[in-house]
Design a protein around this motif. Structure first.
Motif, PDB file in Angstrom:
ATOM      1  N   ASP A 118     113.848 -75.466   4.221  1.00 55.96           N
ATOM      2  CA  ASP A 118     115.302 -75.568   4.214  1.00 55.96           C
ATOM      3  C   ASP A 118     115.954 -74.191   4.139  1.00 55.96           C
ATOM      4  O   ASP A 118     115.409 -73.266   3.539  1.00 55.96           O
ATOM      5  CB  ASP A 118     115.743 -76.437   3.032  1.00 55.96           C
ATOM      6  N   TYR A 119     117.163 -74.079   4.754  1.00 52.16           N
ATOM      7  CA  TYR A 119     117.866 -72.787   4.757  1.00 52.16           C
ATOM      8  C   TYR A 119     118.298 -72.352   3.358  1.00 52.16           C
ATOM      9  O   TYR A 119     118.569 -71.171   3.125  1.00 52.16           O
ATOM     10  CB  TYR A 119     119.088 -72.863   5.691  1.00 52.16           C
ATOM     11  N   SER A 120     118.351 -73.274   2.431  1.00 58.86           N
ATOM     12  CA  SER A 120     118.729 -72.904   1.063  1.00 58.86           C
ATOM     13  C   SER A 120     117.585 -72.270   0.292  1.00 58.86           C
ATOM     14  O   SER A 120     117.768 -71.783  -0.829  1.00 58.86           O
ATOM     15  CB  SER A 120     119.226 -74.149   0.315  1.00 58.86           C
ATOM     16  N   THR A 121     116.386 -72.256   0.864  1.00 64.57           N
ATOM     17  CA  THR A 121     115.202 -71.716   0.201  1.00 64.57           C
ATOM     18  C   THR A 121     115.206 -70.197   0.249  1.00 64.57           C
ATOM     19  O   THR A 121     115.514 -69.596   1.292  1.00 64.57           O
ATOM     20  CB  THR A 121     113.922 -72.238   0.878  1.00 64.57           C
ATOM     21  N   ASP A 122     114.810 -69.566  -0.863  1.00 66.90           N
ATOM     22  CA  ASP A 122     114.627 -68.113  -0.870  1.00 66.90           C
ATOM     23  C   ASP A 122     113.426 -67.769   0.018  1.00 66.90           C
ATOM     24  O   ASP A 122     112.335 -68.322  -0.167  1.00 66.90           O
ATOM     25  CB  ASP A 122     114.402 -67.619  -2.301  1.00 66.90           C
ATOM     26  N   MET A 123     113.621 -66.888   0.960  1.00 66.56           N
ATOM     27  CA  MET A 123     112.579 -66.616   1.950  1.00 66.56           C
ATOM     28  C   MET A 123     111.333 -66.005   1.326  1.00 66.56           C
ATOM     29  O   MET A 123     110.205 -66.341   1.713  1.00 66.56           O
ATOM     30  CB  MET A 123     113.138 -65.725   3.057  1.00 66.56           C
ATOM     31  N   ARG A 124     111.499 -65.104   0.364  1.00 64.37           N
ATOM     32  CA  ARG A 124     110.322 -64.504  -0.271  1.00 64.37           C
ATOM     33  C   ARG A 124     109.541 -65.548  -1.066  1.00 64.37           C
ATOM     34  O   ARG A 124     108.306 -65.543  -1.087  1.00 64.37           O
ATOM     35  CB  ARG A 124     110.746 -63.356  -1.176  1.00 64.37           C
ATOM     36  N   TRP A 158     103.370 -65.876   8.027  1.00 69.12           N
ATOM     37  CA  TRP A 158     104.462 -65.043   8.522  1.00 69.12           C
ATOM     38  C   TRP A 158     105.613 -65.923   9.003  1.00 69.12           C
ATOM     39  O   TRP A 158     105.438 -67.109   9.284  1.00 69.12           O
ATOM     40  CB  TRP A 158     103.993 -64.111   9.645  1.00 69.12           C
ATOM     41  N   PHE A 159     106.789 -65.305   9.078  1.00 70.77           N
ATOM     42  CA  PHE A 159     107.968 -66.005   9.580  1.00 70.77           C
ATOM     43  C   PHE A 159     107.913 -66.073  11.106  1.00 70.77           C
ATOM     44  O   PHE A 159     107.472 -65.142  11.772  1.00 70.77           O
ATOM     45  CB  PHE A 159     109.249 -65.299   9.138  1.00 70.77           C
ATOM     46  N   ASP A 160     108.429 -67.195  11.635  1.00 71.76           N
ATOM     47  CA  ASP A 160     108.346 -67.419  13.074  1.00 71.76           C
ATOM     48  C   ASP A 160     109.702 -67.698  13.709  1.00 71.76           C
ATOM     49  O   ASP A 160     109.767 -68.065  14.870  1.00 71.76           O
ATOM     50  CB  ASP A 160     107.394 -68.591  13.356  1.00 71.76           C
ATOM     51  N   GLY A 161     110.765 -67.544  12.948  1.00 67.12           N
ATOM     52  CA  GLY A 161     112.087 -67.687  13.566  1.00 67.12           C
ATOM     53  C   GLY A 161     113.002 -68.615  12.794  1.00 67.12           C
ATOM     54  O   GLY A 161     112.586 -69.329  11.874  1.00 67.12           O
ATOM     55  N   PHE A 162     114.281 -68.571  13.208  1.00 63.38           N
ATOM     56  CA  PHE A 162     115.305 -69.434  12.619  1.00 63.38           C
ATOM     57  C   PHE A 162     115.604 -70.559  13.603  1.00 63.38           C
ATOM     58  O   PHE A 162     116.132 -70.317  14.690  1.00 63.38           O
ATOM     59  CB  PHE A 162     116.575 -68.625  12.321  1.00 63.38           C
ATOM     60  N   ALA A 163     115.267 -71.762  13.202  1.00 57.11           N
ATOM     61  CA  ALA A 163     115.500 -72.919  14.066  1.00 57.11           C
ATOM     62  C   ALA A 163     116.862 -73.537  13.746  1.00 57.11           C
ATOM     63  O   ALA A 163     117.615 -73.037  12.906  1.00 57.11           O
ATOM     64  CB  ALA A 163     114.386 -73.941  13.884  1.00 57.11           C
ATOM     65  N   ASP A 164     117.175 -74.637  14.407  1.00 58.13           N
ATOM     66  CA  ASP A 164     118.482 -75.267  14.219  1.00 58.13           C
ATOM     67  C   ASP A 164     118.691 -75.755  12.796  1.00 58.13           C
ATOM     68  O   ASP A 164     119.791 -75.633  12.237  1.00 58.13           O
ATOM     69  CB  ASP A 164     118.643 -76.451  15.185  1.00 58.13           C
ATOM     70  N   SER A 165     117.631 -76.295  12.182  1.00 58.52           N
ATOM     71  CA  SER A 165     117.799 -76.861  10.843  1.00 58.52           C
ATOM     72  C   SER A 165     116.769 -76.359   9.846  1.00 58.52           C
ATOM     73  O   SER A 165     116.626 -76.908   8.755  1.00 58.52           O
ATOM     74  CB  SER A 165     117.729 -78.393  10.923  1.00 58.52           C
ATOM     75  N   SER A 166     115.999 -75.316  10.190  1.00 66.66           N
ATOM     76  CA  SER A 166     114.966 -74.835   9.277  1.00 66.66           C
ATOM     77  C   SER A 166     114.616 -73.382   9.557  1.00 66.66           C
ATOM     78  O   SER A 166     114.880 -72.853  10.637  1.00 66.66           O
ATOM     79  CB  SER A 166     113.698 -75.693   9.407  1.00 66.66           C
ATOM     80  N   ILE A 167     114.021 -72.777   8.528  1.00 63.40           N
ATOM     81  CA  ILE A 167     113.401 -71.452   8.693  1.00 63.40           C
ATOM     82  C   ILE A 167     111.913 -71.718   8.929  1.00 63.40           C
ATOM     83  O   ILE A 167     111.242 -72.338   8.103  1.00 63.40           O
ATOM     84  CB  ILE A 167     113.597 -70.594   7.435  1.00 63.40           C
ATOM     85  N   ASN A 168     111.412 -71.258  10.051  1.00 59.27           N
ATOM     86  CA  ASN A 168     110.034 -71.568  10.423  1.00 59.27           C
ATOM     87  C   ASN A 168     109.063 -70.478   9.971  1.00 59.27           C
ATOM     88  O   ASN A 168     109.338 -69.285  10.125  1.00 59.27           O
ATOM     89  CB  ASN A 168     109.918 -71.755  11.939  1.00 59.27           C
TER      90      ASN A 168
END
Length: 291
Positions: free
Chosen positions: A204-210, A235-245
């Motif tokens: 979810d986009y509300s999640t702290d990425m680290r 590793w991170f793979d991009g910002f999708a429409d409804s999630s951080i991948n």
């Protein structure tokens, strides 16, 4: 009248018996003409030569099978033994034909003409045979490997000169012509002793990425079949429409594919739940207004 017919029948029977006896005597005499000391010695010499050829073939085949598998894989050794056996058969046939005084040059000429005719009539088989030689010498397929050719995925049971036989995961036998293997892309999942699996995970986009990154790094340690060398990676793979991948990548032995895949899915869900990180999913909001 009856006596006349009886006499005629008796005469015919006697004539038939005489003819049979004459023919039998002639055949026996013909057989006896071959039973001479000279012919017996020739037969003995022929048998000794054939036995010597057979012994040589057995010694060559045994020597080929004794070559260490690191230098000569078992399936290549089996193919070489087959070639040696075919050569043995040809030598024996040619030797026997020579004993009977048959002109071998005429046979080679007829074989050449027949070979051309058969080649035109069986171009597909010849193509598969030539392709089979490339498949065997290239060493890209071995018995027990999991391969993908076109839309066929299966485990190799046999590698032959004309085709490769595999059984699929639902235990169906599939015969793949060698010309198909040579003419298309081949994927061999068992060629190397290590294989990598990558799974994409959305948070979810509300999640702290680290926090998400460090949380997913804990998942591979919960999977017993995951290898530590090479080390797992996230590793991170991009910002999708409804999630951080993010992507989770692990290494494992090819035989552990299904267990590793299942364990990793379970471990990812477990560590995300423990960290209270949600995996977003598509939602449909319906708003209704009164008239």
């Amino acid at each position: 009248m009856n006596e006349t017919l009886s006499s005629i029948g008796e005469a015919a029977s006697n004539a038939a018996n005489d003819i049979f006896l004459n023919k039998t005597d002639s055949f026996i005499c013909w057989i006896k003409s071959f039973i001479t000391w000279e012919n017996l010695f020739k037969l003995l010499g022929t048998l000794l030569i054939l036995f010597a050829i057979w012994v040589i073939f057995r010694l060559i085949a045994k020597a080929i099978r004794r070559v260490p598998e690191t230098k000569l894989p078992a399936q290549r050794a089996a193919i070489i033994v087959k070639f040696v056996r075919y050569i043995f058969y040809v030598v024996v046939v040619l030797y026997v034909l020579g004993l009977f005084g048959i002109n071998l040059k005429a046979i080679w000429g007829a074989a050449g003409i027949a070979g051309v005719a058969i080649g035109f009539a069986a171009q597909t088989s010849v193509s598969n045979l030539i392709s089979g030689l490339f498949v065997l010498t290239e060493g890209s397929i071995h018995v027990g490997d999991t391969i993908i050719v076109g839309d066929v995925t299966g485990i190799v049971d046999e590698v032959k000169l004309l085709s490769v036989r595999v059984h699929t995961y639902d235990n169906q036998m599939v015969r793949i012509p060698n010309s198909t293997i040579i003419g298309s892309n081949l994927t061999n999942n068992s060629y190397h002793n290590k294989r990598r699996l990558t799974l994409k995970v959305g948070v979810d986009y509300s999640t702290d990425m680290r926090t998400a990154l460090e949380t997913l790094k804990k998942a591979p340690a919960l999977c017993p079949t995951v290898l530590s060398d090479p080390a797992p990676a996230v590793w991170f793979d991009g910002f999708a429409d409804s999630s951080i991948n993010l992507v989770v990548a692990v290494w494992f032995k090819p035989v552990d594919f299904l267990q590793t895949k299942n364990d990793l899915y379970i471990a990812i869900k477990q560590v995300l739940d423990e960290a209270n990180i949600s995996i977003p999913f598509n939602q449909l909001d319906v708003h209704m207004s009164g008239n």
